[in-house]
Motif scaffolding. Structure first.
Motif, PDB file in Angstrom:
ATOM      1  N   PRO A 194       0.814  -1.223   0.000  1.00  0.00           N
ATOM      2  CA  PRO A 194       0.000   0.000   0.000  1.00  0.00           C
ATOM      3  C   PRO A 194       0.845   1.270   0.000  1.00  0.00           C
ATOM      4  O   PRO A 194       1.802   1.392   0.748  1.00  0.00           O
ATOM      5  N   VAL A 195       0.486   2.203  -0.863  1.00  0.00           N
ATOM      6  CA  VAL A 195       1.088   3.531  -0.803  1.00  0.00           C
ATOM      7  C   VAL A 195       0.360   4.364   0.249  1.00  0.00           C
ATOM      8  O   VAL A 195       0.927   5.302   0.813  1.00  0.00           O
ATOM      9  N   PRO A 247      -3.080   0.530  -2.996  1.00  0.00           N
ATOM     10  CA  PRO A 247      -1.777   0.157  -3.543  1.00  0.00           C
ATOM     11  C   PRO A 247      -1.217   1.214  -4.485  1.00  0.00           C
ATOM     12  O   PRO A 247      -1.920   2.144  -4.897  1.00  0.00           O
ATOM     13  N   ALA A 248       0.047   1.058  -4.828  1.00  0.00           N
ATOM     14  CA  ALA A 248       0.681   1.942  -5.804  1.00  0.00           C
ATOM     15  C   ALA A 248       0.139   1.643  -7.201  1.00  0.00           C
ATOM     16  O   ALA A 248      -0.352   0.545  -7.475  1.00  0.00           O
ATOM     17  N   HIS A 266       7.552  14.628  -8.764  1.00  0.00           N
ATOM     18  CA  HIS A 266       7.687  13.174  -8.895  1.00  0.00           C
ATOM     19  C   HIS A 266       7.361  12.556  -7.536  1.00  0.00           C
ATOM     20  O   HIS A 266       8.240  12.065  -6.829  1.00  0.00           O
ATOM     21  N   ALA A 267       6.091  12.579  -7.190  1.00  0.00           N
ATOM     22  CA  ALA A 267       5.641  12.129  -5.878  1.00  0.00           C
ATOM     23  C   ALA A 267       5.153  10.680  -5.945  1.00  0.00           C
ATOM     24  O   ALA A 267       4.895  10.133  -7.017  1.00  0.00           O
ATOM     25  N   ALA A 268       5.015  10.080  -4.767  1.00  0.00           N
ATOM     26  CA  ALA A 268       4.458   8.729  -4.688  1.00  0.00           C
ATOM     27  C   ALA A 268       2.946   8.764  -4.631  1.00  0.00           C
ATOM     28  O   ALA A 268       2.268   7.854  -5.124  1.00  0.00           O
TER      29      ALA A 268
END
Length: 270
Positions: free
Chosen positions: A42-43, A67-68, A184-186
């Motif tokens: 999971p993000v 999740p990502a 450029h983030a998650a």
């Protein structure tokens, strides 16, 4: 990194998601319905997340695992808790109870470095120029991509030399979306990104989001304009009265022979 409890396996979704009645403080609360989601680390992980303002409950024991690599619609009518949830994930508001983790990190400086947040309201001074806003983000965020930001502004037809005071409300929101998506983030948290623009510009805004999206990242996009965003969503989360009704892939409602917009309207019709 400290260990934290893994999300519990989601039970199978019921044939018909059960609507949640208006919040009653002393009433037993229903268990939210889940449909199977892709298995991935999971993000975003929230456990029993609660936010109260005095006796008013804005968010009630919300538990989710995202999740990502997903684009998730955070859906619900006004006052359902969408903005409250995004603020707590971003770390600009603190929960009354419960826990939030981003990529396994508790909310704090490290998690905030992974989150790119677009609030519902403009937050830059109207006296600033667009290029000054870009410079501000470049100084503040190490993951800010200036070249990508200029490319996005060009696509949107925004002059970097323009003063914010000369721009329409919708154009200011386009600039702020550019700043957020050029990182450029998650995890991207977008609070009503198409709410302040005219219908003709909504597709353009959504295409800008998708063009800047990186598959290893996750976007959570709050809106009540479901028809406009349905085509870009992988999953959706339904909120009402601060409670989660359903977290499922968009395919879950399509398999029932309907659209997400029709499903939403049926669930929240007066």
């Amino acid at each position: 990194m400290s260990e934290f409890p893994p999300p519990q396996p989601a039970p199978a979704a019921p044939e018909t998601p059960q609507p949640t009645p208006a919040f009653a403080p002393d009433a037993p609360q229903p268990t939210p319905a889940f449909a199977p989601l892709p298995s991935s680390a999971p993000v975003l992980w929230c456990q029993n997340l609660t936010k109260t303002y005095g006796s008013a409950v804005a968010l009630d024991r919300l538990t989710i695992s995202v999740p990502a690599g997903r684009i998730v619609g955070l859906l619900g009518p006004n006052g359902s808790g969408k903005t409250t949830l995004l603020k707590m994930i971003a770390g600009v508001s603190h929960p009354t109870a419960g826990e939030v983790r981003v990529a396994g990190l508790p909310v704090g400086p490290q998690s905030k470095a992974l989150v790119s947040y677009l609030p519902e309201r403009p937050y830059f001074s109207r006296s600033m120029r667009v290029r000054e806003m870009l410079a501000y983000f470049a100084d503040f965020y190490s993951d800010f991509d200036g070249a990508l930001a200029h490319e996005m502004l060009s696509r949107l037809g925004v002059d970097p030399a323009a003063a914010c005071s000369t721009l329409s409300k919708g154009t200011v929101e386009k600039v702020q979306l550019t700043l957020v998506m050029a990182r450029h983030a998650a995890l991207y948290l977008l609070d009503e990104p198409i709410g302040g623009v005219d219908p003709a510009a909504r597709d353009y805004i959504l295409s800008t989001i998708i063009r800047a999206y990186r598959p290893q990242s996750t976007i959570i996009l709050s809106t009540h304009l479901v028809r406009d965003v349905e085509s870009v969503l992988d999953d959706f989360i339904l909120l009402r009265y601060g409670q989660m009704l359903l977290h499922a892939p968009v395919a879950y409602v399509r398999e029932k022979g309907t659209t997400l917009d029709a499903f939403f309207r049926e669930e929240f019709r007066c």
